[in-house]
Design a protein around this motif. Structure first.
Motif, PDB file in Angstrom:
ATOM      1  N   SER A  65       0.866  -1.181   0.000  1.00 43.14           N
ATOM      2  CA  SER A  65       0.000   0.000   0.000  1.00 43.14           C
ATOM      3  C   SER A  65       0.897   1.223   0.000  1.00 43.14           C
ATOM      4  O   SER A  65       1.921   1.260   0.679  1.00 43.14           O
ATOM      5  CB  SER A  65      -0.949   0.009   1.200  1.00 43.14           C
ATOM      6  N   LEU A  66       0.523   2.213  -0.783  1.00 41.83           N
ATOM      7  CA  LEU A  66       1.269   3.460  -0.894  1.00 41.83           C
ATOM      8  C   LEU A  66       0.339   4.582  -0.474  1.00 41.83           C
ATOM      9  O   LEU A  66      -0.679   4.823  -1.135  1.00 41.83           O
ATOM     10  CB  LEU A  66       1.748   3.654  -2.337  1.00 41.83           C
ATOM     11  N   ILE A  67       0.668   5.237   0.643  1.00 38.40           N
ATOM     12  CA  ILE A  67      -0.213   6.257   1.198  1.00 38.40           C
ATOM     13  C   ILE A  67       0.557   7.532   1.511  1.00 38.40           C
ATOM     14  O   ILE A  67       1.782   7.530   1.585  1.00 38.40           O
ATOM     15  CB  ILE A  67      -0.931   5.754   2.472  1.00 38.40           C
ATOM     16  N   ALA A  68      -0.182   8.606   1.719  1.00 42.73           N
ATOM     17  CA  ALA A  68       0.379   9.877   2.179  1.00 42.73           C
ATOM     18  C   ALA A  68      -0.111  10.088   3.608  1.00 42.73           C
ATOM     19  O   ALA A  68      -1.306  10.239   3.836  1.00 42.73           O
ATOM     20  CB  ALA A  68      -0.090  11.022   1.275  1.00 42.73           C
ATOM     21  N   ALA A  69       0.803  10.050   4.565  1.00 44.24           N
ATOM     22  CA  ALA A  69       0.426  10.222   5.972  1.00 44.24           C
ATOM     23  C   ALA A  69       0.121  11.689   6.241  1.00 44.24           C
ATOM     24  O   ALA A  69       0.713  12.587   5.641  1.00 44.24           O
ATOM     25  CB  ALA A  69       1.538   9.737   6.884  1.00 44.24           C
ATOM     26  N   ASP A  70      -0.808  11.922   7.157  1.00 44.28           N
ATOM     27  CA  ASP A  70      -1.206  13.283   7.520  1.00 44.28           C
ATOM     28  C   ASP A  70      -0.484  13.800   8.750  1.00 44.28           C
ATOM     29  O   ASP A  70      -0.470  14.998   9.002  1.00 44.28           O
ATOM     30  CB  ASP A  70      -2.719  13.336   7.745  1.00 44.28           C
ATOM     31  N   ALA A  71       0.104  12.907   9.536  1.00 39.75           N
ATOM     32  CA  ALA A  71       0.849  13.311  10.738  1.00 39.75           C
ATOM     33  C   ALA A  71       1.781  12.187  11.152  1.00 39.75           C
ATOM     34  O   ALA A  71       1.548  11.019  10.833  1.00 39.75           O
ATOM     35  CB  ALA A  71      -0.106  13.645  11.883  1.00 39.75           C
ATOM     36  N   GLY A  72       2.821  12.560  11.869  1.00 37.30           N
ATOM     37  CA  GLY A  72       3.710  11.619  12.536  1.00 37.30           C
ATOM     38  C   GLY A  72       3.797  12.065  13.985  1.00 37.30           C
ATOM     39  O   GLY A  72       3.854  13.270  14.250  1.00 37.30           O
ATOM     40  N   VAL A  73       3.801  11.134  14.933  1.00 38.76           N
ATOM     41  CA  VAL A  73       3.784  11.473  16.352  1.00 38.76           C
ATOM     42  C   VAL A  73       5.068  10.976  17.019  1.00 38.76           C
ATOM     43  O   VAL A  73       5.292   9.763  17.113  1.00 38.76           O
ATOM     44  CB  VAL A  73       2.552  10.871  17.053  1.00 38.76           C
ATOM     45  N   ALA A  74       5.883  11.913  17.490  1.00 39.03           N
ATOM     46  CA  ALA A  74       7.168  11.572  18.084  1.00 39.03           C
ATOM     47  C   ALA A  74       7.025  10.760  19.368  1.00 39.03           C
ATOM     48  O   ALA A  74       7.794   9.827  19.603  1.00 39.03           O
ATOM     49  CB  ALA A  74       7.974  12.840  18.352  1.00 39.03           C
ATOM     50  N   ALA A 109       5.008  16.466  18.277  1.00 43.41           N
ATOM     51  CA  ALA A 109       5.464  15.834  19.512  1.00 43.41           C
ATOM     52  C   ALA A 109       4.469  14.836  20.093  1.00 43.41           C
ATOM     53  O   ALA A 109       4.865  13.791  20.599  1.00 43.41           O
ATOM     54  CB  ALA A 109       5.795  16.905  20.547  1.00 43.41           C
ATOM     55  N   SER A 110       3.165  15.139  20.045  1.00 41.83           N
ATOM     56  CA  SER A 110       2.198  14.330  20.783  1.00 41.83           C
ATOM     57  C   SER A 110       0.954  14.008  19.961  1.00 41.83           C
ATOM     58  O   SER A 110       0.650  14.670  18.964  1.00 41.83           O
ATOM     59  CB  SER A 110       1.763  15.073  22.044  1.00 41.83           C
ATOM     60  N   VAL A 111       0.215  13.022  20.436  1.00 40.73           N
ATOM     61  CA  VAL A 111      -1.068  12.665  19.822  1.00 40.73           C
ATOM     62  C   VAL A 111      -2.025  13.846  19.906  1.00 40.73           C
ATOM     63  O   VAL A 111      -2.745  14.147  18.944  1.00 40.73           O
ATOM     64  CB  VAL A 111      -1.674  11.413  20.489  1.00 40.73           C
ATOM     65  N   ALA A 112      -2.018  14.546  21.039  1.00 42.26           N
ATOM     66  CA  ALA A 112      -2.900  15.708  21.207  1.00 42.26           C
ATOM     67  C   ALA A 112      -2.615  16.763  20.137  1.00 42.26           C
ATOM     68  O   ALA A 112      -3.543  17.328  19.551  1.00 42.26           O
ATOM     69  CB  ALA A 112      -2.736  16.312  22.599  1.00 42.26           C
ATOM     70  N   GLU A 113      -1.339  17.013  19.870  1.00 44.64           N
ATOM     71  CA  GLU A 113      -0.977  17.995  18.836  1.00 44.64           C
ATOM     72  C   GLU A 113      -1.411  17.513  17.454  1.00 44.64           C
ATOM     73  O   GLU A 113      -1.907  18.289  16.638  1.00 44.64           O
ATOM     74  CB  GLU A 113       0.522  18.264  18.872  1.00 44.64           C
TER      75      GLU A 113
END
Length: 161
Positions: A65-74, A109-113
């Protein structure tokens, strides 16, 4: 930003995901092509992904699967993506491997962000968080990978245009 990206990569690796850092969108697309090789691909409809896959296939028959992620969480090593038109759920869940492109300024940095950004304009749709290949230990207390999603995850981060 470098610290957040490093933390994201470290946490992603703890979940057996792999982070690749590219110098440009073009380099990210080249890395994706290398990772995919000649495998069949279920790709989302997205300008950043256009033309990467050589052999497209429906999600239930695709190897990658080839996708474009909308966020990464550190904090967690997760990527987040939103399903909507041109981004079918099956494409992100059924193939054995997943390759995700992610703009560097979307690593937070966070899931909340991440949720604050994703929901800034209202409810965007179905938001999914993924941290490496799926796994379960429900059966005989043995960890089994790829039960509900891909067995391998590669995230390619590239600078924002």
């Amino acid at each position: 930003m470098a610290d957040v990206l490093a933390a994201f990569g470290d946490r992603l690796a703890l979940h057996d995901g792999r982070l690749h850092v590219a110098a440009s969108l073009g380099d990210a697309r080249g890395s994706a092509r290398e990772l995919i090789g000649d495998a069949t691909v279920a790709a989302w409809s997205d300008d950043a992904l256009a033309g990467i896959a050589i052999a497209e296939a429906p999600p239930d028959a695709a190897e990658v699967s080839l996708i474009a992620a909308d966020a990464g969480v550190a904090d967690t090593g997760q990527i987040a993506f939103v399903h909507r038109a041109g981004r079918p759920r099956a494409a992100g869940l059924l193939p054995e491997r997943q390759v995700a492109l992610l703009q560097a300024d979307r690593v937070v940095a966070s899931v909340a962000e991440a949720l604050t950004r994703l929901f800034a304009d209202g409810v965007p749709g179905n938001v999914v968080f993924v941290a490496g290949p799926s796994r379960t230990a429900d059966i005989e207390q043995r960890s089994i990978r790829g039960v509900h999603a891909p067995r391998a995850l590669d995230v390619i981060v590239y600078p924002s245009p």
